[in-house]
Each structure stands twice: as structure tokens, then as C-alpha cells.
Design a protein around this motif. Sequence first.
Motif, PDB file in Angstrom:
ATOM      1  N   GLY A 172       4.256   3.013  -3.859  1.00 40.14           N
ATOM      2  CA  GLY A 172       3.400   3.164  -5.038  1.00 40.14           C
ATOM      3  C   GLY A 172       3.927   4.256  -5.943  1.00 40.14           C
ATOM      4  O   GLY A 172       5.119   4.590  -5.910  1.00 40.14           O
ATOM      5  N   LEU A 173       3.012   4.839  -6.714  1.00 45.33           N
ATOM      6  CA  LEU A 173       3.412   5.942  -7.592  1.00 45.33           C
ATOM      7  C   LEU A 173       4.068   7.048  -6.788  1.00 45.33           C
ATOM      8  O   LEU A 173       4.960   7.742  -7.270  1.00 45.33           O
ATOM      9  N   GLY A 174       3.613   7.194  -5.528  1.00 44.37           N
ATOM     10  CA  GLY A 174       4.180   8.216  -4.648  1.00 44.37           C
ATOM     11  C   GLY A 174       5.678   8.053  -4.482  1.00 44.37           C
ATOM     12  O   GLY A 174       6.410   9.046  -4.419  1.00 44.37           O
ATOM     13  N   ASN A 175       6.145   6.820  -4.402  1.00 44.14           N
ATOM     14  CA  ASN A 175       7.578   6.597  -4.192  1.00 44.14           C
ATOM     15  C   ASN A 175       8.374   6.711  -5.477  1.00 44.14           C
ATOM     16  O   ASN A 175       9.458   7.276  -5.510  1.00 44.14           O
ATOM     17  N   MET A 189      -6.142   8.144   5.786  1.00 51.94           N
ATOM     18  CA  MET A 189      -7.377   7.821   5.062  1.00 51.94           C
ATOM     19  C   MET A 189      -7.861   6.405   5.312  1.00 51.94           C
ATOM     20  O   MET A 189      -8.798   5.957   4.663  1.00 51.94           O
ATOM     21  N   SER A 195      -0.917  -0.545  -4.362  1.00 53.99           N
ATOM     22  CA  SER A 195      -1.467   0.588  -3.617  1.00 53.99           C
ATOM     23  C   SER A 195      -2.943   0.796  -3.916  1.00 53.99           C
ATOM     24  O   SER A 195      -3.730   1.084  -3.017  1.00 53.99           O
ATOM     25  N   SER A 231       0.837  -1.188   0.000  1.00 54.82           N
ATOM     26  CA  SER A 231       0.000   0.000   0.000  1.00 54.82           C
ATOM     27  C   SER A 231       0.879   1.247   0.000  1.00 54.82           C
ATOM     28  O   SER A 231       0.660   2.200  -0.758  1.00 54.82           O
ATOM     29  N   ALA A 232       1.900   1.226   0.843  1.00 54.35           N
ATOM     30  CA  ALA A 232       2.755   2.405   0.989  1.00 54.35           C
ATOM     31  C   ALA A 232       3.586   2.661  -0.271  1.00 54.35           C
ATOM     32  O   ALA A 232       3.657   3.779  -0.776  1.00 54.35           O
ATOM     33  N   TYR A 276      -5.477   8.178  -9.344  1.00 54.44           N
ATOM     34  CA  TYR A 276      -4.378   7.214  -9.276  1.00 54.44           C
ATOM     35  C   TYR A 276      -4.492   6.221 -10.433  1.00 54.44           C
ATOM     36  O   TYR A 276      -3.509   5.852 -11.077  1.00 54.44           O
ATOM     37  N   PHE A 301       1.067  10.703   2.102  1.00 56.29           N
ATOM     38  CA  PHE A 301       0.641   9.964   0.919  1.00 56.29           C
ATOM     39  C   PHE A 301       1.460   8.695   0.778  1.00 56.29           C
ATOM     40  O   PHE A 301       0.932   7.613   0.538  1.00 56.29           O
ATOM     41  N   SER A 302       2.765   8.830   0.982  1.00 59.45           N
ATOM     42  CA  SER A 302       3.638   7.691   0.755  1.00 59.45           C
ATOM     43  C   SER A 302       3.393   6.588   1.763  1.00 59.45           C
ATOM     44  O   SER A 302       3.442   5.406   1.418  1.00 59.45           O
ATOM     45  N   SER A 309      -5.379  -1.050  -1.894  1.00 59.55           N
ATOM     46  CA  SER A 309      -5.579  -0.579  -0.524  1.00 59.55           C
ATOM     47  C   SER A 309      -6.405   0.703  -0.484  1.00 59.55           C
ATOM     48  O   SER A 309      -6.905   1.102   0.555  1.00 59.55           O
ATOM     49  N   LEU A 310      -6.527   1.374  -1.620  1.00 60.20           N
ATOM     50  CA  LEU A 310      -7.405   2.542  -1.684  1.00 60.20           C
ATOM     51  C   LEU A 310      -8.863   2.109  -1.775  1.00 60.20           C
ATOM     52  O   LEU A 310      -9.762   2.770  -1.284  1.00 60.20           O
ATOM     53  N   SER A 363      -6.439   3.347   4.964  1.00 55.95           N
ATOM     54  CA  SER A 363      -5.920   2.128   4.320  1.00 55.95           C
ATOM     55  C   SER A 363      -5.160   1.277   5.323  1.00 55.95           C
ATOM     56  O   SER A 363      -5.358   0.063   5.416  1.00 55.95           O
ATOM     57  N   SER A 365       0.586   6.000   3.078  1.00 57.37           N
ATOM     58  CA  SER A 365      -0.856   5.700   2.990  1.00 57.37           C
ATOM     59  C   SER A 365      -1.601   6.055   4.267  1.00 57.37           C
ATOM     60  O   SER A 365      -2.500   5.343   4.689  1.00 57.37           O
TER      61      SER A 365
END
Length: 449
Positions: free
Chosen positions: A29-32, A235, A323, A26-27, A113, A229-230, A326-327, A237, A232
Motif C-alpha cells: 500500500g502507501l506504506g510500500n 491490528m 489496503s 492489504s500489505a 490513509y 505497518f507494511s 482491509s482496514l 486485518s 498490515s
Amino acid sequence: MDTLSKLKSHGSWVGRWTFILAATGSAVGLGNIWGFPYKAGTNGGGAFVLIYLLCILAIGIPIMISEIIIGRRSGNSPINAMRLAARDSNTTSMWQLVGWSGIIAGILILSFYSVIAGICLNYIFLAAASGGVDSAEQFGNVTSSPINLLTWHTIFMLITCSVVSAGIHAGIGRVVKVLMPMLGILLIFMVINGILSGGFMQAFAFLFAPDFSEVDSNTFLSAMGQAFFSLSLGMGSIMAYGAYMPKEQKIISTSFTVASLDTLVAIFAGLAIFPIIFAFGLEPNSGPGLVFESLQTAFIEMDYGQIIGPIFFILLSIAALSSSISLLEPGVAFISEEGLLSRKNAAILISLVAWFLGIGTALSFNIWSDFNLTPGRNFLDSMDFIANQILLPLGGMFIAIFVGWFMDKNLIKEELGNVNPVLFGLWKFFVRFIAPLAVAVIFYNAIFG
Ligand code: PFF
């Protein structure tokens, strides 16, 4: 008894590693892999990285621990987990609003996302086939066609929905056990490729030598938003995944493991991407287009780029999928535990809502590019702003305030088990004071500073 006692159970993860893999999935993702490198690139490199690490330690980890405590205590979706925790701590059921805001944030994030993840899927094929094209023109072609964006958005959403509808054990649990080791191997391959590319030392200096001249209050907001965000957080998740964590698993050490893995992947992503950027004399601070334009330029030019490029975009797509599930999960868990719909139908319903909202994001790249949903922000930027800059930090702040000030201490102790009193004291201090204050100060500065 109230309705809380009638909730359907979801079962739990099998074994200690499943939670770690799912939460790390989950952590990471695109964020990383997409967000972190371009944000570091445009915010002073090492200075951003340093502030980001501080945010992870002082705000991220304490809140992650809090989310897991609330989730595991109840075994339910964030809305009901907050209701139960509030009821058992003799405080107002209004705290469930944190769960509601989380589920809404999750759907908003999933909507854009999935569009971006769809572009990553599209690039697996484009990178394999793109000899001699101009990457900026290519990105223009990809994003100027609503049909193209919507097709890949639909494919990605279908995959996400099918994993979540198969359930905790047969769906999410099984998929992360395959995806996460694959992600690790591909990332290591990409870092080795970076080391061999000739730009590694420059990349290393760029990521770790701080340039504080670029730092202002927005850097803090951006680093904190990125940390939330990174990991998660804010929110639900991690709260939802925590609900399926076996009782004997240690919450504090597990949170450190997940946060460390997440940070390691973000830094490795930087060490995979920037050496290539420098080796090809490209700009490190090109912003969101860093991966799809600059990096793609290098893939087009380099030897074996038609193999390395697709590998990179497969890596990005895997990270995005682990990720996106998990959203979707918190909302699906809520609808199905309430007995309103089966898990499968709940997954279809929420995916449809997120898919529909995603149309706005897809159009914001082309025919709606001049349409502002909030002042000065197009559809995609507005979704990102509402969810990431507002809902996640606020959600995280209220979770910290709830656990720090309102949740029954005995419930907390039961979940944490035997912990070193110094560690416990430190955590408590960060959750009560540092995390809520830091979020408040950063907000204040960003708005009035
Ligand atoms: N952590 C994911 C990333 O870094 O891309 C995104 C994300 C997933 C944010 C799940 C929030 C969330 F609840």
C-alpha cells in the motif's frame, strides 16, 4: 452455550490465490510505495533496508503466521476470533482486548490513509495536466484547500466502502483479482522506466549500500513500525482475512509468500522512484514530500512525464485501495457477524466514523497546522503515532505472547498441519521470545534511550 456459537458466518475465499492476493493487497500500500522509499531515504538508505529486512524476518513473519492461525481457527472477526481462541485454550477472555485495539487502530489508520490516498487520486489528474508548474507550489495548492482534500477523501472512502459492503466473495475477492495484477504490471513498467532514466546505479547503491552513521535507536523503531505497518500486522486485518482462508491452505508457506511479495514491492518502489530522483539531481532524503514534490518535479520536467506521472499515481491509488478495504473489513465483520447491522450498513457506519476523523487530518495540512493533538504532533502525526508506533506494535506483541504462551498447542498444530519440525521449532522460538522481546526493547530504547 454462549453468544459465540450464534455468530453469522462470512463465507470464505474461493481458491488458494484469493487469500494471497487479498493479503498481499492489504500489505502492499502507501506504506510500500510512498512510506518505504522516503523512510529509507531519510534513515541511511541501505542500513535502513537491512534493519527492515531483519524486522520482517524475525518479527513480521512469525506474527503474521500467528494472526492467520487465530483467524482461520475461528472464521470470525478479530474480536471474536480472540474470544474463541482464548475460550478454547481455557484462558481469560480479556484477550479479546487485542481484537478491540486492532479495530480501533484500523479506524484511526483508515481515517488518515484515506486523506493521503485521496491526494494520490487527485495527482493522477494533476500529473496529466501539469506542464510548466512548480511542484512545491502545486502541492501547497492541493493541501492548503480543505475543500479539495475533503472532496478526494470522500471519493476514496466511498470507493472503499462500496467494495467492502459487497462482501468477501463479490466485493474484496473480486476486486483484488483485478487490482493486484494491474499493480504488478504498472510497477514493472515503472522499474523499467527507472532503469532507462540514467540514475539506476546510483539508486541501487543508495538502497543497498548501508550507511550506518545515520542509524540510532529511532532507526530501529522506525524500521519496526514500518515492518508492522507494511505487513498490515498488529491490528487484525490479516487475522480477519485469515478467517476466510480455506482449511487446506498451508499457513507458513503462504505467509512467506505474502511477506516476500510485500518486500519485493517496497524494494521495486525504491528502484522505480530513486533513479528518477537521482537522474534529475533531486534530494533523496526529502521526507514525506518525496513522491508529491520531488518525484512530481521530475514528472513535470521529463519527456512523456504527463503519461508516466499519471501511471505512477494510478499505481499508488490501486495499492492504497487494496489496503484500505482491509482496514475497514475487521470492524465491519464484527458488527455484521454479531447481527447488529447488515454488512452494508456496518460498512457505511464505520466508513462514516473514519471519514469524520479524517477531517482532522485534512485540516492538519492547512487551518489546523499549528494545532497539536499530542505534544509536538499535529492531528495527522498524532494519529500516525498512536496507531503505528503504539497500537500496532503492542497488538503484534500481545498476539505473539498469546500464541506463544497461552494458546492450546493442539489448536495450533491443527491449523499448521504437517510442518517440518525444525521450521515449527524456529517459528515457536521467534514467537515466544524474539518477537515480544524485540518489540519491548525497541520501545524502551525509543522512550528512555
Ligand atoms: N499495509 C498497508 C501499507 O503498507 O500501506 C497499510 C495497512 C493496511 C496497515 C492494513 C495496516 C492494515 F491493517
